[in-house]
Structures are given as structure tokens and as C-alpha cells.
Write an enzyme that holds these catalytic residues in place. Structure first.
Site, PDB file in Angstrom:
ATOM      1  N   HIS A  82      -1.652  -4.158   5.201  1.00  0.00           N
ATOM      2  CA  HIS A  82      -2.026  -3.674   3.868  1.00  0.00           C
ATOM      3  C   HIS A  82      -3.003  -4.710   3.348  1.00  0.00           C
ATOM      4  CE1 HIS A  82      -0.693  -1.799  -0.209  1.00  0.00           C
ATOM      5  NE2 HIS A  82      -1.605  -2.718  -0.498  1.00  0.00           N
ATOM      6  N   HIS A 136      -2.646   1.988  -0.867  1.00  0.00           N
ATOM      7  CA  HIS A 136      -2.562   1.444   0.498  1.00  0.00           C
ATOM      8  C   HIS A 136      -3.916   1.537   1.199  1.00  0.00           C
ATOM      9  CE1 HIS A 136      -0.780   0.209   4.314  1.00  0.00           C
ATOM     10  NE2 HIS A 136      -1.693   1.018   4.837  1.00  0.00           N
ATOM     11  N   HIS A 164      -4.993  -7.482   1.866  1.00  0.00           N
ATOM     12  CA  HIS A 164      -4.578  -8.530   0.936  1.00  0.00           C
ATOM     13  C   HIS A 164      -5.554  -9.685   0.992  1.00  0.00           C
ATOM     14  CE1 HIS A 164      -2.491  -9.136   4.795  1.00  0.00           C
ATOM     15  NE2 HIS A 164      -2.590 -10.445   4.577  1.00  0.00           N
TER      16      HIS A 164
HETATM   17  P1  5GP Z   1      -1.661 -12.259   6.968  1.00  0.00           P
HETATM   18  O1  5GP Z   1      -1.090 -13.091   8.074  1.00  0.00           O
HETATM   19  O2  5GP Z   1      -1.474 -10.773   7.263  1.00  0.00           O
HETATM   20  O3  5GP Z   1      -3.055 -12.584   6.567  1.00  0.00           O
HETATM   21  O4  5GP Z   1      -0.832 -12.596   5.675  1.00  0.00           O
HETATM   22  C1  5GP Z   1       0.423 -12.072   5.403  1.00  0.00           C
HETATM   23  C2  5GP Z   1       1.083 -13.022   4.446  1.00  0.00           C
HETATM   24  O5  5GP Z   1       2.202 -12.363   3.882  1.00  0.00           O
HETATM   25  C3  5GP Z   1       1.599 -14.297   5.090  1.00  0.00           C
HETATM   26  O6  5GP Z   1       0.970 -15.427   4.479  1.00  0.00           O
HETATM   27  C4  5GP Z   1       3.102 -14.261   4.820  1.00  0.00           C
HETATM   28  O7  5GP Z   1       3.635 -15.522   4.509  1.00  0.00           O
HETATM   29  C5  5GP Z   1       3.214 -13.293   3.663  1.00  0.00           C
HETATM   30  N1  5GP Z   1       4.463 -12.552   3.645  1.00  0.00           N
HETATM   31  C6  5GP Z   1       5.064 -11.934   4.708  1.00  0.00           C
HETATM   32  N2  5GP Z   1       6.180 -11.326   4.303  1.00  0.00           N
HETATM   33  C7  5GP Z   1       6.296 -11.563   2.963  1.00  0.00           C
HETATM   34  C8  5GP Z   1       7.268 -11.182   1.980  1.00  0.00           C
HETATM   35  O8  5GP Z   1       8.261 -10.502   2.260  1.00  0.00           O
HETATM   36  N3  5GP Z   1       7.055 -11.614   0.707  1.00  0.00           N
HETATM   37  C9  5GP Z   1       5.968 -12.361   0.373  1.00  0.00           C
HETATM   38  N4  5GP Z   1       5.860 -12.728  -0.914  1.00  0.00           N
HETATM   39  N5  5GP Z   1       5.035 -12.734   1.267  1.00  0.00           N
HETATM   40  C10 5GP Z   1       5.199 -12.336   2.544  1.00  0.00           C
HETATM   41 ZN    ZN Z   2       0.828  -0.545   2.064  1.00  0.00          ZN
END
Ligand code: 5GP
Ligand code: ZN
Length: 112
Positions: free
Chosen positions: A96, A45, A98
Site C-alpha cells: 500500500h 488503496h 506509503h
Molecule cells: P516498506 O518496507 O514497505 O517500505 O515499509 C513498511 C514499513 O511499515 C516498515 O518500516 C515497517 O516497520 C512498518 N510496519 C509494518 N507493519 C506495521 C504495523 O503493523 N504498524 C506500523 N505502525 N508500522 C508497520
Molecule cells: Zn491498502
């Protein structure tokens, strides 16, 4: 810790896994914004890019070693985009670290 991606890595929440090794987990974004939209995360993490340090940066290197493998496996021969949203101004929604890997079409020149 109540972290969605830690739970996905642990298999407590199902995901569509693309690749895994001892440090890295890659799975499909649940809300894809391109024909191929994967998320590459460290198993350890780390909250965001803003929390990368000399102590944990090997996890980031491992992700960037995995990315060409998954890109090739997904047929992204024309290229792809890697994005990491960090903090509220960038709309980071999951705390987290990504890396979004987007491809499978001609992407926009605009990045904001
Ligand atoms: P961020 O907005 O933080 O850059 O990206 C988070 C990403 O995680 C988003 O594109 C969203 O669609 C994806 N996401 C959120 N919840 C889930 C989940 O439960 N499973 C998967 N596979 N993706 C998720
Ligand atoms: Zn985490």
C-alpha cells in the site's frame, strides 16, 4: 482486500496516529529507524508508486500537502527525508503506497 495499511486506516489494527484528513493518514512506524519515523499513506488503496496514475495522483498531492504540517508538528526544523520503497528491488514490504518521513537526527548521505 487483505491489506495491513487499509486495516490501520480503518482502525481495525491499532496505530499511533499523527495526522488524518479525508484523503491522508499519517502514523508512526512500528520499527522506527530515526527519532521521528512516520508513514504517510493515502486512504485510497494504491499498491505502490508504480500504480500512481492521472486518476489517483490527487491522493499523492494530498500527502505532500500534509507532510509539511506533520513535519512542523513533530519539530523537524532541521529537515527530514521522504522515502517510498517501490517493488522488490527496493524491499517494499507493505503493498500500500506509503511515504516514510524520517528525521530528528542528522541522516546519512547514503540512501541505499
Ligand atoms: P516498506 O518496507 O514497505 O517500505 O515499509 C513498511 C514499513 O511499515 C516498515 O518500516 C515497517 O516497520 C512498518 N510496519 C509494518 N507493519 C506495521 C504495523 O503493523 N504498524 C506500523 N505502525 N508500522 C508497520
Ligand atoms: Zn491498502
Amino acid at each position: 482486500m487483505d491489506c495491513l495499511f487499509c486495516k490501520i486506516i480503518a482502525g481495525e489494527i491499532p496505530s499511533s496516529k499523527v495526522y488524518e484528513n479525508d484523503r491522508v493518514f499519517v502514523f508512526r512506524d512500528i520499527n522506527p529507524q530515526a527519532p521521528v519515523h512516520m508513514l504517510a499513506v493515502p486512504k485510497e488503496h494504491i499498491g505502490s508508486a508504480d500504480e500512481v496514475t492521472a486518476e489517483n495522483s490527487a491522493a499523492v498531492a494530498a500527502i505532500f500537502e500534509a507532510i509539511p504540517k506533520v513535519a512542523a508538528a513533530e519539530g523537524l526544523t532541521g529537515g527530514y527525508r521522504i522515502v517510498s520503497n517501490c517493488g522488490p528491488d527496493a524491499c517494499q514490504s507493505v503493498k500500500h503506497l506509503h511515504f516514510h518521513i524520517l528525521g530528528g537526527k542528522q541522516l546519512s548521505e547514503k540512501m541505499d
